[in-house]
Write a protein that holds these residues in place. Structure first.
Motif, PDB file in Angstrom:
ATOM      1  N   LEU A  42       0.817  -1.220   0.000  1.00 41.78           N
ATOM      2  CA  LEU A  42       0.000   0.000   0.000  1.00 41.78           C
ATOM      3  C   LEU A  42       0.847   1.264   0.000  1.00 41.78           C
ATOM      4  O   LEU A  42       0.603   2.189  -0.788  1.00 41.78           O
ATOM      5  N   ALA A  58      -0.362   4.748  -1.459  1.00 43.71           N
ATOM      6  CA  ALA A  58      -1.767   5.002  -1.143  1.00 43.71           C
ATOM      7  C   ALA A  58      -1.958   6.165  -0.173  1.00 43.71           C
ATOM      8  O   ALA A  58      -3.020   6.793  -0.150  1.00 43.71           O
ATOM      9  N   LEU A 100      -3.367   9.483  -1.441  1.00 43.63           N
ATOM     10  CA  LEU A 100      -4.779   9.661  -1.786  1.00 43.63           C
ATOM     11  C   LEU A 100      -5.441  10.740  -0.939  1.00 43.63           C
ATOM     12  O   LEU A 100      -6.426  11.351  -1.367  1.00 43.63           O
ATOM     13  N   THR A 140      -9.369   1.641  -2.063  1.00 38.81           N
ATOM     14  CA  THR A 140      -8.122   0.912  -1.825  1.00 38.81           C
ATOM     15  C   THR A 140      -8.006   0.499  -0.366  1.00 38.81           C
ATOM     16  O   THR A 140      -7.594  -0.630  -0.061  1.00 38.81           O
ATOM     17  N   LYS A 188      -6.964   0.575  -6.465  1.00 33.83           N
ATOM     18  CA  LYS A 188      -6.530   1.965  -6.637  1.00 33.83           C
ATOM     19  C   LYS A 188      -7.029   2.533  -7.968  1.00 33.83           C
ATOM     20  O   LYS A 188      -7.312   3.734  -8.072  1.00 33.83           O
ATOM     21  N   ASP A 206     -10.357   4.018  -7.312  1.00 36.12           N
ATOM     22  CA  ASP A 206     -10.241   5.364  -6.739  1.00 36.12           C
ATOM     23  C   ASP A 206      -9.852   6.379  -7.802  1.00 36.12           C
ATOM     24  O   ASP A 206     -10.349   7.520  -7.814  1.00 36.12           O
TER      25      ASP A 206
END
Length: 614
Positions: free
Chosen positions: A11, A17, A20, A103, A387, A390
């Motif tokens: 991640l 991630a 984000l 995610t 992902k 997203d």
């Protein structure tokens, strides 16, 4: 759980991630809030799910003709899951959600899938509600979706029928307008449904106040006949118990009856049902026919349902991945502790020498490394796809459209690849255990049984292969495949700058070129039959090429962490990632050549084989 370090690495070190939260929708979040969600879910999975995985396997759901009984542990686990907020994790605050990235939601659900996929979590309920958020009316969102997100109601998807199976063209469940004023119901245009639906997971239970079925059915034409094919399919909300405009139960049972439970190889803790709609067992207003409310427009049901089906396919891929991972960890622990035999070439067969642990044998290492490469690679694939979701929903226009198209191409792989190769990991986990592996004294036989269902869940390999080769790589003039190839080539270029990984990059470039040429060769004559005769080998070759790319990209992130002398992960942990990537390139990627060869030659051995010669 041993999962957390690998999840964190993929991640944060690989996918980035944490960034984000720079997007407006996720601005309230940080790595700390993401980790807090993981902590809670890991705790619930450890305390409410894992200890009861064997219990729900042996104490199957029981139907007494009126009511389905499940172990108390299932009720407790589902209640804890709903209380965690995970059913609405990615939803707007206004819907009771946390506005988490998908995610993070997918990652958090991995803990439950590994602890007990048989108990289940909320995949179908969340998918059902998510579909309604896109295609339902405002009232349907408020009455049905919101109550599903809270855990008060649960949801299903009702597609297959006993006579049709996966062939949705042959659906014959009927939906007729319920009276002349059928369009005036505030919950949606009201119809009466009649027909049978088979293989419906969680189709009957007492875990929630109500069950919201999403049902595919056909509305007859003026002549009373059903439109042939998928063109005539519409989608309906069919609640087990009727509700009013505020979502309160009216006390009236809808005409949906459980005909029986299917007794499965695995996932025994979740009910799997044959449902009869409109048989008259529970007549509404004195008439047979299950009350259903139209979702979206008539004859657009399959388009709406694909929203849930695609989401479920990624969910099935994650479930398969985590079952494989559970088996890997179990067999790794066993191999580290089980003494047996002696190493060849070190004292020969001298029985006076002490036994070694089986992890010291080369072939056991092979089986463990295969499991590691399959399961950690599959996890990386599922997180990459998450992902992309997203990106599709929150990215800039060009990036969002690219993510949409990449998801179209990768979804058949995200479902099929883990369901085949993480099942193979479970088989290897049994092999590592030897004779103990197929006894119920160890958990690996249950992991294999549970995982065997995932090759069928949400579309078989045959269906995924036809979807990939027959639709996804051709859509929009092949732009999805070109986008994927561009990303792979970018990884190859990065690998070329790293001495340890340059050879892997060359191997990936060669496999990609073969995949592209095989795709063109399959369709070179324009004949559908020969092109699709080897759709499953194409799916397998495509999937292995994608996983080789995923592993090379992960290996580059691993090398960067080693070079940076990262204190977040041990040297052994990072070396393990590079070793798993090397295994995949040396032992797995070469298989693609054989699979793709029958595709590019349009080999017809199977298609032309005469039935009478079997």
């Amino acid at each position: 759980m041993q999962l957390r370090p690998t999840l964190d690495f993929l991640l944060y070190d690989w996918l980035g991630a944490e960034s984000l939260n720079q997007r407006p929708r996720f601005a309230d979040h940080s790595r700390e809030t993401f980790d807090a969600v993981f902590d809670i879910c890991e705790k619930i999975a450890r305390e409410k799910y894992a200890p009861f995985n064997r219990l729900v396997d042996t104490q199957e759901p029981h139907f007494d003709g009126e009511k389905v009984t499940l172990p108390q542990a299932t009720h407790d686990a589902q209640k804890a899951y709903a209380a965690s907020g995970m059913l609405s994790a990615a939803q707007d605050y206004e819907m009771g959600g946390m506005q988490l990235p998908y995610t993070v939601e997918a990652s958090a659900n991995a803990f439950f899938a590994m602890a007990s996929v048989s108990i289940g979590s909320g995949m179908l309920t969340t998918g059902n509600a998510n579909l309604l958020m896109v295609h339902g009316s405002e009232t349907q969102k408020e009455v049905f979706a919101k109550n599903e997100f809270s855990g008060r109601f649960s949801g299903t998807m009702c597609l297959s029928e006993p006579q049709a199976g996966s062939s949705l063209s042959d659906v014959i469940t009927r939906a007729v307008p319920d009276g002349d004023d059928f369009e005036s119901d505030l919950l949606g245009a009201r119809y009466r449904l009649s027909g049978n639906k088979m293989w419906i997971s969680s189709g009957e239970h007492e875990l929630t106040e109500n069950i919201i079925h999403l049902v595919l059915a056909k509305i007859p034409g003026p002549d009373g006949k059903l439109i042939a094919g998928t063109r005539g399919i519409s989608l309906f909300i069919v609640p087990k118990k009727l509700v009013d405009i505020e979502g309160k139960l009216t006390g009236v049972r809808n005409d949906v009856a459980l005909a029986g439970l299917n007794h499965k190889l695995g996932w025994r803790g979740t009910t799997n049902t044959l449902l009869n709609f409109g048989e008259g067992k529970y007549p509404v207003d004195g008439k047979a026919g299950a009350i259903g409310y139209l979702v979206g427009q008539p004859h657009q049901g399959l388009r709406c349902m694909f929203h849930m089906m695609n989401e479920a396919r990624i969910g099935v891929g994650m479930a398969a991945t985590m079952l494989g991972m559970a088996g890997y960890y179990a067999s790794l622990d066993y191999a580290k502790n089980r003494p047996q035999g002696r190493l060849m070439g070190v004292g020969g067969k001298d029985a006076s020498r002490p036994q070694v642990r089986i992890i010291e044998h080369a072939d056991v290492k092979r089986m463990l490394l295969a499991q590691k490469s399959y399961c950690e690679g599959a996890l990386a694939l599922e997180l990459y796809c998450a992902k992309l979701v997203d990106e599709q929903h929150t990215g800039q226009a060009k990036a969002a459209d690219d993510a949409r198209l990449l998801l179209e191409v990768l979804t058949p792989i995200a479902k099929s690849w883990p369901s085949e190769w993480c099942l193979e990991a479970n088989s290897l986990a049994i092999q590592v255990h030897g004779g103990y592996g197929y006894t119920r004294d160890f958990p690996v036989e249950q992991y294999w049984r549970d995982n065997r269902l995932n090759m069928i869940h949400e579309g078989t390999h045959g269906i995924q292969g036809l979807d990939l080769l027959g639709r996804k790589v051709l859509m929009e003039e092949g732009r999805g495949l070109l986008l994927l190839a561009d990303r792979m080539q970018a990884t190859v270029l990065r690998a070329a700058q790293t001495a340890e990984l340059a050879q892997h990059g060359e191997q990936l470039a060669k496999a990609l070129a073969h995949l592209q040429s095989a795709t063109q060769a399959a369709w070179s004559t324009g004949e559908t039959g020969p092109a699709l005769a080897n759709a499953v080998p194409y799916l397998q070759g495509f999937g292995h090429t994608v996983l080789a790319w995923i592993w090379l990209d992960v290996a580059l992130a691993t090398k960067a962490a080693i070079d940076a002398k990262s204190a977040a992960h041990s040297g052994a942990f990072l070396t393990g990632k590079l070793g798993a990537a090397a295994y995949f390139y040396q032992y797995e990627l070469p298989k693609t050549a054989a699979w793709l060869r029958v595709v590019e030659t349009r080999e017809m051995t199977c298609a032309d084989f005469p039935e009478e010669s079997f």
